[in-house]
Design a protein around this motif. Sequence first.
Motif, short mmCIF file in Angstrom:
data_model
loop_
_atom_site.label_atom_id
_atom_site.label_comp_id
_atom_site.label_asym_id
_atom_site.label_seq_id
_atom_site.Cartn_x
_atom_site.Cartn_y
_atom_site.Cartn_z
N HIS A 82 0.90 -1.23 -0.06
CA HIS A 82 0.05 0.22 0.03
C HIS A 82 0.87 1.27 -0.03
N GLU A 104 -3.24 -3.81 -3.94
CA GLU A 104 -3.71 -2.43 -3.75
C GLU A 104 -3.11 -1.43 -4.08
N TRP A 153 -4.36 -9.78 -3.18
CA TRP A 153 -3.29 -10.37 -2.48
C TRP A 153 -3.50 -12.02 -2.37
N ASN A 178 1.47 -5.07 4.07
CA ASN A 178 0.60 -6.48 3.74
C ASN A 178 -0.20 -6.33 2.41
N CYS A 179 -0.75 -7.32 1.98
CA CYS A 179 -0.68 -8.76 2.59
C CYS A 179 0.22 -9.63 2.02
N CYS A 220 -11.95 -5.82 1.80
CA CYS A 220 -10.80 -6.85 1.61
C CYS A 220 -11.27 -7.95 0.59
N ALA A 265 -10.55 -0.63 -1.98
CA ALA A 265 -9.74 -1.79 -1.24
C ALA A 265 -9.52 -2.96 -2.08
N CYS A 266 -8.84 -4.08 -1.70
CA CYS A 266 -8.70 -5.23 -2.68
C CYS A 266 -9.86 -6.23 -3.02
N CYS A 286 -7.95 0.74 0.49
CA CYS A 286 -8.41 0.38 1.73
C CYS A 286 -8.24 1.75 2.32
N TYR A 326 -11.44 -8.33 6.27
CA TYR A 326 -10.38 -9.38 6.41
C TYR A 326 -9.43 -9.19 7.41
N GLU A 327 -8.97 -7.83 7.50
CA GLU A 327 -7.85 -7.62 8.60
C GLU A 327 -8.19 -6.53 9.40
N LYS A 346 -7.06 -3.18 9.69
CA LYS A 346 -7.60 -1.89 9.07
C LYS A 346 -9.12 -1.87 8.99
N ALA A 347 -9.63 -3.05 8.53
CA ALA A 347 -10.94 -3.18 7.98
C ALA A 347 -11.86 -2.72 9.32
FE1 FSO Z 1 -6.45 -5.81 1.26
FE2 FSO Z 1 -4.58 -7.01 2.70
FE3 FSO Z 1 -5.84 -2.99 1.87
FE4 FSO Z 1 -5.85 -5.26 3.84
S1 FSO Z 1 -4.17 -6.18 0.62
S2 FSO Z 1 -6.65 -7.17 2.89
S3 FSO Z 1 -7.89 -4.08 4.43
O1 FSO Z 1 -4.39 -5.93 4.19
O2 FSO Z 1 -5.33 -3.63 3.26
O3 FSO Z 1 -7.44 -4.08 1.18
#
Ligand code: FSO
Length: 541
Positions: A242, A266, A290, A309-310, A397, A424-425, A450, A483-484, A486-487
Amino acid sequence: MYCYQCEQTARGEACTKIGVCGKQPDVAALQDLLVYALQGLSLVAVEARKVGVNDEAVNVFTAKAMFSTLTNVNFDATRFEPLLRDCVRFREVLKSTLAAKGVSPDWHEAATFEPAPDLAGLVAQGEVHSIENDLETDADIKSLKQTVVYGVKGVAAYADHAEILDQSDDAVYASIQELLADTLRLDMDLGAWVQRALDCGNANIRAMELLDAGNTGVYGHPVPTEVPLGARAGKAILVSGHDLKDLELLLKQTEGTGINIYTHGEMLPCHGYPELKKYGHFHGHYGTAWQNQLTEFAEFPGAILMTTNCIQKPSEAYMGHIFTTGLVGWPGAAHIADKDFTPVIDKAMDLPGFTEDINAGSVTVGFGRNAVLNVAETVVGAVKNGAIRHFFLVAGCDGAKPGRNYYTEFVEKVPEDCVVLTLACGKFRFFDRQLGDIGGIPRLLDVGQCNDAYSAVKIALALADAFDCGVNDLPLSLVLSWYEQKAVAILLSLLALGVKDIRLGPSLPAFISPNVLNFLVENYDIKPISSPDEDLRAILG
Ligand code: FSO
Ligand code: SF4
């Protein structure tokens, strides 16, 4: 180990033997110990602030160290040892400063423990601080407490990204530290924890605002830009993660080398930034999200740079071609700490690159808040005259679960008089669909990463302003995938803004207890995704 911080957690409960993400038990223990150490450091920092002592280096470190425990960031056990030792060193220096001012309270053990002298000892210490051993006995408080810990990881990630671009606000660091210090307490009731979760959401709005200022201040506001999905004959480097600054540094360092730079995952929205797109060798985008990196990286004929990440466990096919930088790490993958990307460039020169031009179509990116709000009048007019019936923010995500096909199907089934905003991804489920336009307004608008969720919030607030109504009264529905962490932070921000009626999937967080879920349903009308047809019917009637 016991980790349930992300959506792909084992059995929808917790990873207890090894992470579904590939996290090993020793890394899980080191991350648990680092979070515990950061809680202790934060406790001391909060006391220090009360007597006017505030150390910028401690603040920046706290955000970086928390970010490194986020899902899919750092899998390298050896990288956690210096972080742990730095954390305790910062803590002790702050404590001495406080002692000199006559402040020597009876510190919590998190602020006094001595780190073991070696990695094995640190792992053993970390095992003691597993979530399972949390002294909190109330399941709902534990649930909210973990929600805050994970939300803080997200805030820390955004604060770190922003700080790299010289944007910071002490209020964000103060919030991170207050929230982390509070997670050591056993005397707060449920209501206080709900408030902490909302405080975390508010801190995240400010952190995202800083990052937005950093990205747009340094690289300009994104503009609609067509991005080739194929390739140009020649040597190649693929950049994932990112981080815009890493990409800029790489673009500068590869100028004149003949190497073409491609984005993955991303990094796609980077093509819309004027100060990045100006580089002639910043060619296009390769691959999707990712979770497809194992196949896509193996097929890429050049070097690969992971900026954040990721990351997933690199296969033999490309272990020698992948480089990490910043906080990201994988044992055995070459790490570039000093931002001199010469080894990446040399590797790209050794590899074949693309032997011919490949035409694989294109996608358009660059619909950040500035680009969308520049045509706000047209958009508002189109809603008023009935040309646009509804907006959907299909964002969040991506991941490997089959249930995520929901999002592809959902976007494909959105009626033609509706507009889809995405970020986001998760967008890679539908990013190359040709959805056409409504009176010149594209039906699929890519708002960005994201990390650009703030941009979507600003668009929603501006539309609410234009229609003279609240965000919840807009013809706008949020269909989110998480997913992670930040979400998690973004979700808390939306709740803090009072946004209701969010659909969330593909599954609900394992760390949310049934009672906390009921609270969210009753107060925010949050609901799990069902089927695209059912949800569209429920939204549009
Ligand atoms: Fe995706 Fe991974 Fe950006 Fe997340 S690449 S899943 S929310 O870490 O960061 O959207
Ligand atoms: Fe499991 Fe997710 Fe934790 Fe990895 S980050 S160990 S997949 S819950």
